[in-house]
Enzyme design. Sequence first.
Site, short mmCIF file in Angstrom:
data_model
loop_
_atom_site.label_atom_id
_atom_site.label_comp_id
_atom_site.label_asym_id
_atom_site.label_seq_id
_atom_site.Cartn_x
_atom_site.Cartn_y
_atom_site.Cartn_z
N ASN A 60 0.79 -1.22 0.00
CA ASN A 60 0.00 0.00 0.00
C ASN A 60 0.83 1.28 0.00
OD1 ASN A 60 -1.59 -2.07 2.19
ND2 ASN A 60 -2.58 -1.56 0.25
N VAL A 68 1.17 6.95 0.16
CA VAL A 68 0.52 5.95 0.99
C VAL A 68 -0.95 5.80 0.60
CG1 VAL A 68 -0.15 5.39 3.37
CG2 VAL A 68 2.04 6.50 2.92
N CYS A 69 -1.41 4.57 0.45
CA CYS A 69 -2.82 4.29 0.20
C CYS A 69 -3.43 3.85 1.52
CB CYS A 69 -2.98 3.20 -0.86
SG CYS A 69 -4.70 2.81 -1.21
N LEU A 70 -4.09 4.78 2.19
CA LEU A 70 -4.67 4.50 3.50
C LEU A 70 -5.98 5.26 3.60
CD1 LEU A 70 -4.14 3.09 6.21
CD2 LEU A 70 -2.89 5.12 6.94
N LEU A 104 -0.75 -0.26 -4.18
CA LEU A 104 -0.01 0.75 -4.95
C LEU A 104 1.27 0.10 -5.48
CD1 LEU A 104 -0.27 4.02 -2.83
CD2 LEU A 104 -1.29 3.57 -5.05
#
Length: 168
Positions: A60, A68-70, A104
């Site tokens: 991620n 960051v994919c959060l 990601l």
Amino acid sequence: MSDYKVEMINDGMQEFYVHFHGPTESPYHGGVWKIRVELPDAYPYKSPSIGFINKIYHPNVDEMSGSVCLDVINQTWSPMFDLVNVFEVFLPQLLLYPNPSDPLNGEAAALMMRDRAAYDLRVKEFCQKYAKPEDVGAAAPEEKSSDEELSEAEYDSADDAVAGPVDP
């Protein structure tokens, strides 16, 4: 945030680096990352921008940009959250419980789903190579705009660049 080393950028209060340590119960343990934090003018009503400066192997996190994919930062941010939540809850949870179904970094996600032991080994290799505590201060390449990317060779040699002659 007194438990974290913070470095201000451009003498402003809206951009800074935070030194973040990998969670103990994870393959990231022992690694230290320099996290770039940018606070928007509407903070805390709008979420901060968070990105890893030194490389991290994680489904991620984009390997090249450090983005960051959060969800809690990108979509479901609330003004009730603050930076302590980001560094003591959200990022540790991200490292402890990666989500390979929304990657990601597709390579990291595929390896994690296919062979968790090999994934953990690769994470530890990245920690040794890019996130040693003594290197975190020198791990960042020169500032770059978000649409520029460094090649692997440029990334590794950014600290060796010479600035040029000094004006007398």
